[in-house]
Design an enzyme around this catalytic site. Structure first.
Site, mmCIF file in Angstrom:
data_model
loop_
_atom_site.group_PDB
_atom_site.id
_atom_site.type_symbol
_atom_site.label_atom_id
_atom_site.label_comp_id
_atom_site.label_asym_id
_atom_site.label_seq_id
_atom_site.Cartn_x
_atom_site.Cartn_y
_atom_site.Cartn_z
ATOM 1 N N GLU A 135 71.006 -28.120 -35.060
ATOM 2 C CA GLU A 135 69.550 -28.022 -34.939
ATOM 3 C C GLU A 135 69.232 -27.006 -33.844
ATOM 4 O O GLU A 135 69.786 -27.110 -32.738
ATOM 5 C CB GLU A 135 68.967 -29.380 -34.506
ATOM 6 C CG GLU A 135 68.642 -30.317 -35.640
ATOM 7 C CD GLU A 135 68.011 -31.618 -35.135
ATOM 8 O OE1 GLU A 135 66.922 -31.965 -35.602
ATOM 9 O OE2 GLU A 135 68.622 -32.292 -34.287
ATOM 10 N N SER A 194 69.873 -34.495 -27.447
ATOM 11 C CA SER A 194 69.538 -35.000 -28.764
ATOM 12 C C SER A 194 68.086 -35.450 -28.823
ATOM 13 O O SER A 194 67.631 -35.868 -29.880
ATOM 14 C CB SER A 194 70.474 -36.144 -29.132
ATOM 15 O OG SER A 194 70.666 -36.988 -28.040
ATOM 16 N N ASN A 240 67.611 -37.035 -35.314
ATOM 17 C CA ASN A 240 67.530 -38.328 -34.631
ATOM 18 C C ASN A 240 66.198 -39.035 -34.822
ATOM 19 O O ASN A 240 66.113 -40.253 -34.697
ATOM 20 C CB ASN A 240 67.837 -38.162 -33.144
ATOM 21 C CG ASN A 240 69.331 -37.984 -32.943
ATOM 22 O OD1 ASN A 240 70.131 -38.633 -33.616
ATOM 23 N ND2 ASN A 240 69.706 -37.091 -32.047
#
Ligand code: CAA
Length: 291
Positions: free
Chosen positions: A152, A119, A190
């Site tokens: 993503e 992430s 994020n």
């Protein structure tokens, strides 16, 4: 290239969700973890989540049975290396991810694409230590994977177009939507979401609101499906802290400093839902705010 087999490393909340959607989309999946117990739990959870989809008539019982039959599990990495696409979904620690890629390398097929569900960690840096930076990219799912529409796709500096298109093709086959992000700390989701969660923890830390008022404000005042503290517990406070540290270190801007209260919860081992306690205590029938 035609991707048929997918190897997933890590059977935690992301790995089991990824195995779930890949198997339903018709891919043969090898789900790997160092811990056999984690694999058994992941398979039981996948079956339970698919059952939920059957009961809501999202999939048929035959789809579920066929998908479950496509998932095999194991604690050895060489079979994972022999797949068309590897998705690493281990703990969000660079040393652990690095060790997994190092172990996979000798057994990889020449065409195997390597990806990480990280992430926040640099795709370019992870790729540079493998024998195939051009066949390496970020493949980042959102939690809960069966429900969330976005993936993503993050290209490292060396990722080639064929690799990007092959991964995009997989996202299309899943019926999900790909967003391309450049390889900078924490990518898009994020980069925006974690500072909001961290600010919610500061709002708690400074006594502006309590857990309930902060979550209610964002649910009812900004139409978020979960409040930021509830969402932090859902993601895992250790993961939230790790991502804030990546932003802070990688962008060298004090606006990304993790809130000391977030650090304190992680030090206590109160990591959210997965440990039974975080900003809420989940050990009783209903979650109880801890502040
Ligand atoms: N597997 C399959 N289906 C699931 C599921 C799972 N694990 N979890 C929930 N569902 C389904 C339910 O069956 C239900 O389906 P229907 O719409 O057909 O009824 C639907 O999802 C909604 O679930 P619930 O009714 O149980 O609960 P809810 O309405 O409160 O929704 C939620 C739950 C979808 C999690 C919602 O609260 C939500 O969207 N929360 C925000 C999640 C979020 O922001 N995720 C991103 C986190 S950031 C991230 O992941 C990136 C990172 O790197 C940290």
């Amino acid at each position: 290239m035609d991707i048929k087999t997918i190897g997933i490393v890590g059977a935690g909340q992301m790995g089991n969700g990824i195995a779930h959607v890949m198997a339903l989309a018709g891919y043969d999946v090898i789900l790997n973890d160092i811990d056999q117990d984690a694999l058994d739990k992941a398979l039981a959870l996948i079956a339970k989540n698919m059952e939920r989809q059957v009961s809501r008539e999202k999939i048929s019982a035959a789809d579920r049975d066929a998908a479950l039959a496509r998932i095999s599990t194991g604690t050895a990495l060489p079979p994972v290396a022999q797949t068309d696409l590897v998705i690493e979904a281990a703990t969000e620690r660079e040393d652990i991810k690095q060790k997994i890629f190092d172990t996979l390398l000798p057994d990889l097929l020449p065409h195997t694409i390597l990806t990480s569900n990280t992430s926040s960690i640099s795709i370019t840096r992870l790729a540079s230590r493998t024998d195939r930076p051009e066949k390496f990219m970020g493949f980042h799912f959102m939690n809960p994977v069966p429900v969330m529409q976005l993936v993503e796709l993050i290209r490292g500096i060396a990722t080639d177009q064929d690799t990007y298109q092959a991964c995009h093709g997989v996202v299309d086959r899943l019926g999900k939507t790909a967003a391309s992000a450049e390889d900078f700390p924490a990518f898009i989701v994020n980069r925006i979401l974690m500072p909001m969660i961290n600010e919610a923890v500061y709002t708690l830390y400074e006594g502006v609101g309590n857990v309930m008022s902060i979550d209610q404000s964002m649910k009812l005042g900004a139409n978020h499906p979960m409040g930021p503290l509830e969402l932090a517990d859902f993601i895992g406070l250790d993961t939230c802290l790790a991502i804030m540290n990546v932003l802070h270190d990688g962008l060298a801007d004090t606006k990304y400093r993790p809130c000391p209260l977030l650090t304190k919860y992680v030090e206590a081992g109160w990591l959210g839902r997965k440990t039974g306690r975080g900003f809420y205590d989940y050990r009783g029938d209903a979650p109880v705010p801890t502040r």
